[in-house]
Design a protein around this motif. Sequence first.
Motif, short mmCIF file in Angstrom:
data_model
loop_
_atom_site.label_atom_id
_atom_site.label_comp_id
_atom_site.label_asym_id
_atom_site.label_seq_id
_atom_site.Cartn_x
_atom_site.Cartn_y
_atom_site.Cartn_z
N ILE A 2 9.16 -42.27 49.61
CA ILE A 2 9.59 -43.32 50.53
C ILE A 2 10.96 -42.95 51.09
O ILE A 2 11.76 -42.26 50.45
CB ILE A 2 9.64 -44.72 49.86
N ASP A 3 11.20 -43.40 52.31
CA ASP A 3 12.46 -43.18 52.99
C ASP A 3 13.13 -44.52 53.20
O ASP A 3 12.54 -45.44 53.79
CB ASP A 3 12.23 -42.51 54.34
N LEU A 4 14.37 -44.66 52.71
CA LEU A 4 15.11 -45.92 52.79
C LEU A 4 16.15 -45.85 53.91
O LEU A 4 16.93 -44.90 53.99
CB LEU A 4 15.81 -46.21 51.48
N VAL A 9 11.93 -49.68 53.90
CA VAL A 9 11.25 -48.39 53.94
C VAL A 9 10.89 -48.11 55.39
O VAL A 9 10.33 -48.98 56.09
CB VAL A 9 9.97 -48.41 53.07
N VAL A 10 11.23 -46.92 55.87
CA VAL A 10 10.95 -46.57 57.26
C VAL A 10 9.89 -45.48 57.33
O VAL A 10 9.64 -44.77 56.35
CB VAL A 10 12.23 -46.12 57.99
N HIS A 11 9.27 -45.39 58.49
CA HIS A 11 8.25 -44.38 58.74
C HIS A 11 8.93 -43.14 59.29
O HIS A 11 9.38 -43.12 60.43
CB HIS A 11 7.21 -44.91 59.72
N ALA A 12 9.00 -42.10 58.45
CA ALA A 12 9.64 -40.86 58.86
C ALA A 12 8.71 -40.06 59.76
O ALA A 12 7.54 -39.87 59.46
CB ALA A 12 10.02 -40.04 57.64
N ARG A 17 15.59 -39.02 62.69
CA ARG A 17 15.95 -40.22 61.92
C ARG A 17 16.41 -41.39 62.78
O ARG A 17 16.20 -42.54 62.42
CB ARG A 17 17.02 -39.84 60.88
N ALA A 18 17.02 -41.11 63.92
CA ALA A 18 17.49 -42.19 64.77
C ALA A 18 16.34 -43.03 65.32
O ALA A 18 16.54 -44.18 65.72
CB ALA A 18 18.31 -41.63 65.93
N ALA A 19 15.13 -42.46 65.31
CA ALA A 19 13.97 -43.17 65.87
C ALA A 19 13.10 -43.82 64.81
O ALA A 19 12.09 -44.44 65.14
CB ALA A 19 13.13 -42.20 66.70
N TYR A 20 13.48 -43.70 63.54
CA TYR A 20 12.66 -44.28 62.49
C TYR A 20 12.69 -45.81 62.57
O TYR A 20 13.74 -46.42 62.79
CB TYR A 20 13.17 -43.88 61.10
N GLY A 21 11.53 -46.42 62.35
CA GLY A 21 11.44 -47.87 62.27
C GLY A 21 10.78 -48.30 60.98
O GLY A 21 10.19 -47.47 60.27
N PRO A 22 10.86 -49.58 60.62
CA PRO A 22 10.23 -50.06 59.38
C PRO A 22 8.75 -49.69 59.34
O PRO A 22 8.04 -49.76 60.34
CB PRO A 22 10.43 -51.58 59.46
N ILE A 23 8.32 -49.29 58.17
CA ILE A 23 6.95 -48.84 58.00
C ILE A 23 5.97 -50.01 58.14
O ILE A 23 6.29 -51.14 57.76
CB ILE A 23 6.78 -48.14 56.63
N ARG A 24 4.83 -49.72 58.70
CA ARG A 24 3.71 -50.67 58.72
C ARG A 24 2.59 -50.04 57.91
O ARG A 24 2.11 -48.95 58.25
CB ARG A 24 3.26 -50.94 60.15
N THR A 25 2.19 -50.69 56.86
CA THR A 25 1.24 -50.12 55.93
C THR A 25 0.26 -51.17 55.45
O THR A 25 0.66 -52.33 55.23
CB THR A 25 1.96 -49.49 54.72
N HIS A 213 -0.53 -43.97 53.15
CA HIS A 213 -0.47 -45.26 53.85
C HIS A 213 -1.64 -45.47 54.81
O HIS A 213 -2.10 -46.59 54.99
CB HIS A 213 0.86 -45.38 54.60
N ASP A 214 -2.12 -44.38 55.42
CA ASP A 214 -3.22 -44.57 56.37
C ASP A 214 -4.58 -44.27 55.78
O ASP A 214 -5.58 -44.27 56.50
CB ASP A 214 -2.98 -43.78 57.66
N GLY A 215 -4.65 -44.00 54.48
CA GLY A 215 -5.92 -43.89 53.80
C GLY A 215 -6.63 -42.56 53.94
O GLY A 215 -7.80 -42.44 53.56
#
Length: 227
Positions: A2-4, A9-12, A17-25, A213-215
């Motif tokens: 995981i990336d904090l 937790v963000v989606h790497a 890194r400047a474009a990372y947003g919160p993960i959707r899982t 996360h995406d199975g």
Amino acid sequence: MIDLMGDAVVHARRGARAAYGPIRTPLCAGAAPLDVAAGLMALAPFKHLYVADLDAISGQGGHDQTLAALAAAHPGLALWVDAGEAQAQAVARRAEQGPGRAVVGSETMVDLGSGLSALAAGAVALSLDFGPEGPRGPAAIHHRAELWPESVIVMTLARVGATEGPDFARLADIVARAGGRRVYAAGGVRQADDVERLADMGIAGVLLASALHDGRLSPAEIARFMA
């Protein structure tokens, strides 16, 4: 893994890194670190969790409180923590006080001398970091395998979250030079075939995020690899 960043937790993706947003899982609601970790642990009884503390790496504070909460919630889980600690004092503090085991990233080494002091300051893993431009950090730490500790992560940032497949050629070269050290692959795993190929190459373990996360890796496949 995981990336904090910013208490979430963000989606790497590709190391941008400047474009990372919160993960959707589908593994949990929201991006709270304890919820995401619980969702991952529900997939399989993982023994290790790699955590990249991106705020600490960028010098904007850190998340040791969150890491301590993760350790308390999952007492059998070993945390590997990349918090930009490439100085001996910081590595020694984490070795003595926790939480987790320090990962020393080549990209955060100021120079070879201080980097080697950090590697000698505690039980650490070395992350050999590669950006789109090539190796990051002192050239010697990439070329001289005798300087490596027993655990080496090959972090190909351009392939993180990109589903383009691992960098098999680079990994094969590092395994060939590692002299029996445990080499871990990070970035690009798409499916079970990639993990099988990495295992056949002698890779000791794989850092996974998107494929969980995406199975694309099922619980049955994860259980088979862990066995």
